[in-house]
Motif scaffolding. Structure first.
Motif, PDB file in Angstrom:
ATOM      1  N   UNK A 448      42.687  23.788 -13.979  1.00  0.00           N
ATOM      2  CA  UNK A 448      42.714  23.624 -15.438  1.00  0.00           C
ATOM      3  C   UNK A 448      41.584  22.726 -15.907  1.00  0.00           C
ATOM      4  N   UNK A 449      41.299  21.656 -15.155  1.00  0.00           N
ATOM      5  CA  UNK A 449      40.193  20.765 -15.517  1.00  0.00           C
ATOM      6  C   UNK A 449      38.869  21.526 -15.519  1.00  0.00           C
ATOM      7  N   UNK A 450      38.687  22.403 -14.528  1.00  0.00           N
ATOM      8  CA  UNK A 450      37.452  23.185 -14.451  1.00  0.00           C
ATOM      9  C   UNK A 450      37.294  24.076 -15.682  1.00  0.00           C
ATOM     10  N   UNK A 451      38.431  24.609 -16.155  1.00  0.00           N
ATOM     11  CA  UNK A 451      38.376  25.462 -17.346  1.00  0.00           C
ATOM     12  C   UNK A 451      37.904  24.691 -18.576  1.00  0.00           C
ATOM     13  N   UNK A 452      38.095  23.383 -18.588  1.00  0.00           N
ATOM     14  CA  UNK A 452      37.646  22.533 -19.705  1.00  0.00           C
ATOM     15  C   UNK A 452      36.304  21.862 -19.400  1.00  0.00           C
ATOM     16  N   UNK A 453      35.635  22.310 -18.341  1.00  0.00           N
ATOM     17  CA  UNK A 453      34.339  21.743 -18.025  1.00  0.00           C
ATOM     18  C   UNK A 453      34.403  20.402 -17.327  1.00  0.00           C
ATOM     19  N   UNK A 454      35.526  20.098 -16.680  1.00  0.00           N
ATOM     20  CA  UNK A 454      35.702  18.824 -15.984  1.00  0.00           C
ATOM     21  C   UNK A 454      35.943  19.065 -14.487  1.00  0.00           C
ATOM     22  N   UNK A 455      35.853  18.002 -13.723  1.00  0.00           N
ATOM     23  CA  UNK A 455      36.173  18.010 -12.298  1.00  0.00           C
ATOM     24  C   UNK A 455      37.324  17.045 -12.040  1.00  0.00           C
ATOM     25  N   UNK A 456      38.333  17.495 -11.326  1.00  0.00           N
ATOM     26  CA  UNK A 456      39.439  16.610 -10.948  1.00  0.00           C
ATOM     27  C   UNK A 456      39.122  15.948  -9.611  1.00  0.00           C
ATOM     28  N   UNK A 457      39.283  14.632  -9.531  1.00  0.00           N
ATOM     29  CA  UNK A 457      39.166  13.879  -8.285  1.00  0.00           C
ATOM     30  C   UNK A 457      40.488  13.148  -8.076  1.00  0.00           C
ATOM     31  N   UNK A 458      41.106  13.353  -6.918  1.00  0.00           N
ATOM     32  CA  UNK A 458      42.464  12.849  -6.699  1.00  0.00           C
ATOM     33  C   UNK A 458      42.493  11.691  -5.715  1.00  0.00           C
ATOM     34  N   UNK A 459      43.214  10.642  -6.107  1.00  0.00           N
ATOM     35  CA  UNK A 459      43.561   9.534  -5.215  1.00  0.00           C
ATOM     36  C   UNK A 459      45.070   9.507  -4.987  1.00  0.00           C
ATOM     37  N   UNK A 460      45.764  10.603  -5.350  1.00  0.00           N
ATOM     38  CA  UNK A 460      47.213  10.677  -5.146  1.00  0.00           C
ATOM     39  C   UNK A 460      47.506  10.865  -3.667  1.00  0.00           C
ATOM     40  N   UNK A 461      48.593  10.245  -3.190  1.00  0.00           N
ATOM     41  CA  UNK A 461      48.945  10.316  -1.781  1.00  0.00           C
ATOM     42  C   UNK A 461      50.446  10.480  -1.618  1.00  0.00           C
ATOM     43  N   UNK A 462      50.884  11.406  -0.757  1.00  0.00           N
ATOM     44  CA  UNK A 462      52.327  11.547  -0.515  1.00  0.00           C
ATOM     45  C   UNK A 462      52.913  10.283   0.071  1.00  0.00           C
ATOM     46  N   UNK A 463      54.071   9.909  -0.446  1.00  0.00           N
ATOM     47  CA  UNK A 463      54.772   8.738   0.060  1.00  0.00           C
ATOM     48  C   UNK A 463      54.319   7.432  -0.538  1.00  0.00           C
ATOM     49  N   UNK A 464      53.315   7.459  -1.423  1.00  0.00           N
ATOM     50  CA  UNK A 464      52.744   6.217  -1.948  1.00  0.00           C
ATOM     51  C   UNK A 464      53.183   5.971  -3.382  1.00  0.00           C
ATOM     52  N   UNK A 465      53.283   4.689  -3.726  1.00  0.00           N
ATOM     53  CA  UNK A 465      53.485   4.301  -5.104  1.00  0.00           C
ATOM     54  C   UNK A 465      52.147   4.170  -5.805  1.00  0.00           C
ATOM     55  N   UNK A 466      52.146   3.439  -6.921  1.00  0.00           N
ATOM     56  CA  UNK A 466      50.937   3.340  -7.723  1.00  0.00           C
ATOM     57  C   UNK A 466      50.147   2.077  -7.421  1.00  0.00           C
ATOM     58  N   UNK A 467      50.800   1.103  -6.757  1.00  0.00           N
ATOM     59  CA  UNK A 467      50.131  -0.176  -6.539  1.00  0.00           C
ATOM     60  C   UNK A 467      50.152  -0.598  -5.090  1.00  0.00           C
ATOM     61  N   UNK A 468      50.227  -1.905  -4.869  1.00  0.00           N
ATOM     62  CA  UNK A 468      50.118  -2.456  -3.519  1.00  0.00           C
ATOM     63  C   UNK A 468      51.450  -2.977  -2.988  1.00  0.00           C
ATOM     64  N   UNK A 469      52.550  -2.627  -3.630  1.00  0.00           N
ATOM     65  CA  UNK A 469      53.862  -3.092  -3.176  1.00  0.00           C
ATOM     66  C   UNK A 469      54.274  -2.386  -1.890  1.00  0.00           C
ATOM     67  N   UNK A 470      55.036  -3.091  -1.066  1.00  0.00           N
ATOM     68  CA  UNK A 470      55.634  -2.494   0.133  1.00  0.00           C
ATOM     69  C   UNK A 470      57.008  -1.991  -0.279  1.00  0.00           C
ATOM     70  N   UNK A 471      57.145  -0.676  -0.407  1.00  0.00           N
ATOM     71  CA  UNK A 471      58.356  -0.061  -0.931  1.00  0.00           C
ATOM     72  C   UNK A 471      59.327   0.254   0.196  1.00  0.00           C
TER      73      UNK A 471
END
Length: 665
Positions: A448-471
């Motif tokens: 979808x990003x490509x269709x709008x002239x953009x590039x998606x770059x992902x830092x999402x990771x399975x099992x991870x939260x958003x910060x540095x906490x030990x969950x």
């Protein structure tokens, strides 16, 4: 993790093949003790957290019996018949396990396509007795948090035993040759080698231990070697100890049994105690119990208990029970048969016992005796038949799972950022951060990003939260990958901004709703201190993401598709997790926290309600919108579901970015 207990089970040693009058009946009781502990553990009894230690008992017993057998053969004949040894092992162990694998191959063929790949992998690795190394390689899969446990997970321990049976007799032959050639120096050399191997095994178990993922420490052959060597050493020392047998037997048996009972009741399967000395303690206690019974098998309360008729019967069929009990538990679930609680436990016990008795009587016993209705089973027949069976079952495993789906994107880990193949770095960048649900949207968002002239770059990771906490999961231990996530997540977010300068960053994490460990203290989900820490963690992440002018689009997590999330505690709208004894807040609770936090950071953050896109009427979310299946499971977006919501997400993000242009920050 939404805790899936580590699937651990016992490796049951076969009975040694010496004359009946040389067998020690009380050792059948040791097998009964060990398999009962493992069975109770797998049934989920909270009062026996250390039931998994039955595997250690079995390994010690295996080392003792096999070494005793080999030394007696060498002493009596002057040689060790390796072919004969392996033939007896094959006749004892292969028929029952091949029967089990044939059943599981049929079961795998009936499973949905997304469940077939791991079953195929388990079948093939189990056939060739390398299941433990497969589990080391895959680690504690994040995917297993959302999938039923494999019915073959318990065969890791049988793999270790088979590896031991294959290699150890050769080493015994070599050691005996060294001793004959060099005598005293040879004995010293062999003893030093064994001691070094023993110490190295104990040390490696502790060195490889990681609380969030102890797979490598738990499943590796070398980390289990000290347990087998404990039995080996006991077999070597028994002739020396026999000189004082009457004085030593009862203290050893009583002390060993008492220590095992205490360890079964106290040791945690993921805590550091087991890996930093606890396994050694279990090995010593097991050796003491076995040694005491071997010295005076007819003396004392423990000996009478272990040689009682029920104990001997349970020990005799322990290998069958080991093979069948875990598949029964894994397959006959509340979802599959519609019962739960004590009645389900009764079903598990009854079915396991029946299958075990049938296996022992009609599969194991005839083959172990060396003939079936006059058909002799010597080496010239057993090994070719076994080879043909392995080939046939391997073919069945692949043919029955030929339509298996590959592992989905949202369970794959990579070291760096994920940039779509062929992406144009000159295009404006949309960033993605968060958990496996964010990763399940990744491919559709990129298109979808490509269709709008953009590039998606992902830092999402399975099992991870958003910060540095030990969950933490519900057991109070870190999730699988939690330590890696706590270290890697901030670094990837920094790299995303530094290298790609995103205009807008999409943020999704439902992982941030669990207990957390901070400076050695556990912060309970939903408490005031936990909430302050969540906000501080999110503030730090926001600072990393917007430092070069990016806008953040916060996606409020969608509710699950399974229902209210526990009506007895108020379901999704229970905002008091402590009152339910939970280690996490509900999705609705997390959504409200995100909304409150975003309002405080409205100069940088825009909110989009992903839940209202998926289920506009509120929880529970439907499985389908029209004819489109939304989820792969109860949590992650399917490919079709991701493509349904991705246009709304990208359009909303770019609209929010346009509105924010020129506004003061």
């Amino acid at each position: 993790m939404a805790r899936t207990r580590p699937e651990r089970s016992s490796g049951v040693p076969e009975r040694d093949h010496v004359a009946a009058h040389e067998r020690i009946a009380a050792l059948e009781g040791v097998r009964a003790l060990a398999i009962t502990a493992v069975f109770v553990y797998h049934l989920g009894a909270p009062w026996l957290p250390g039931g998994f230690l039955g595997v250690d008992v079995f390994f010690v017993l295996s080392g003792f019996l096999i070494t005793r057998l080999l030394l007696r053969e060498s002493s009596g004949t002057g040689r060790v018949d390796l072919a004969g040894f392996w033939l007896r092992r094959a006749r004892r162990l292969l028929p029952a396990v091949l029967a089990l694998l044939a059943v599981i191959a049929v079961y795998a063929a009936t499973r949905p396509a997304d469940q077939k790949l791991p079953l195929r992998q388990d079948l093939v690795s189990s056939l060739f007795y390398v299941a433990n190394w497969q589990f080391v390689a895959e680690g504690r899969s994040y995917f297993s948090e959302f999938q039923a446990p494999s019915p073959l997970r318990h065969l890791w321990s049988l793999a270790i035993e088979e590896q031991f049976y294959l290699v150890f007799p050769v080493l015994v032959v070599a050691a005996l040759a060294v001793i004959r050639r060099f005598r005293r120096r040879g004995r010293l050399l062999v003893a030093v080698t064994v001691i070094i191997a023993f110490a190295g095994s104990v040390a490696s178990l502790g060195f490889l231990y990681e609380e969030s993922d102890p797979s490598r420490a738990y499943y590796s052959t070398h980390t289990r070697l000290h347990e087998l060597l404990s039995g080996v050493g006991l077999a070597v020392l028994i002739p020396v100890l026999a000189k004082r047998g009457a004085a030593l037997a009862r203290p050893l048996a009583y002390g060993g049994l008492a220590a095992l009972v205490v360890l079964f009741a106290l040791v945690d399967d993921r805590g550091p105690v087991y890996y930093h000395g606890g396994s050694l303690a279990v090995s010593v206690a097991s050796a003491a119990l076995v040694g005491g019974l071997a010295l005076r098998p007819d003396s004392g309360v423990v000996a009478r208990l272990m040689s009682s008729r029920p104990a001997v019967a349970a020990g005799t069929t322990s290998y069958s029970l080991y093979l069948w009990h875990w598949p029964v538990i894994a397959i006959l679930t509340p979802e599959s048969i519609g019962v739960s609680g004590p009645f389900l436990v009764g079903v598990h016990v009854a079915v396991s016992v029946v299958l075990s008795v049938l296996s022992y009587k009609f599969v194991e016993t005839p083959v172990r005796r060396g003939s079936i209705k006059g058909f002799r089973l010597g080496a010239a027949r057993v090994f070719p038949i076994a080879g043909a069976a392995l080939i046939a079952l391997s073919a069945a495993a692949f043919s029955g799972t030929s339509d298996a789906k590959p592992e989905p994107d949202y369970v794959r880990q990579s070291e760096g950022l994920i940039v779509p193949r062929g992406a144009d770095p000159r295009r404006p960048v949309i960033g993605l951060v968060g958990d496996s649900i964010a990763a399940s949207l990744q491919r559709a968002l990129a298109e979808e990003a490509r269709a709008y002239g953009h590039t998606l770059v992902s830092a999402a990771r399975p099992g991870c939260g958003i910060g540095s906490s030990l969950l933490l999961d519900e057991t109070g231990h870190p999730f699988a990958r939690a330590a890696t996530c706590a270290e890697r997540t901030p670094r990837l977010q920094d790299e995303l901004v530094r290298r790609y300068h995103p205009r807008v960053v999409l943020w999704h994490s439902a992982r941030d709703r669990t207990d957390a460990r901070v400076d050695g203290r556990i912060l309970k989900a939903g408490s005031a201190e936990w909430t302050r820490h969540r906000y501080a963690d999110w503030d730090a992440a926001l600072g990393r993401l917007v430092r070069e002018g990016a806008r953040v689009m916060l996606l409020l997590p969608a509710w699950s598709a399974s229902g209210s999330g526990g009506s007895s505690c108020g379901g999704e709208f229970n905002l008091d997790p402590a009152g339910c004894g939970r280690a996490f807040v509900t999705t609705e609770h997390l959504r409200r926290l995100y909304t409150d936090w975003a309002q405080k950071n409205s100069n940088y953050v825009t909110v989009m309600d992903l839940g209202r896109q998926v289920c506009p009427s509120g929880p529970p979310c439907p499985d389908k919108v029209g004819n489109i299946s939304i989820r792969d499971d109860d949590v992650h977006f399917s490919s079709s579901g991701a493509h349904l919501v991705a246009p709304h997400i990208v359009r909303a993000a770019l609209t929010a970015l346009d509105r924010a242009k020129g506004s003061p920050r």
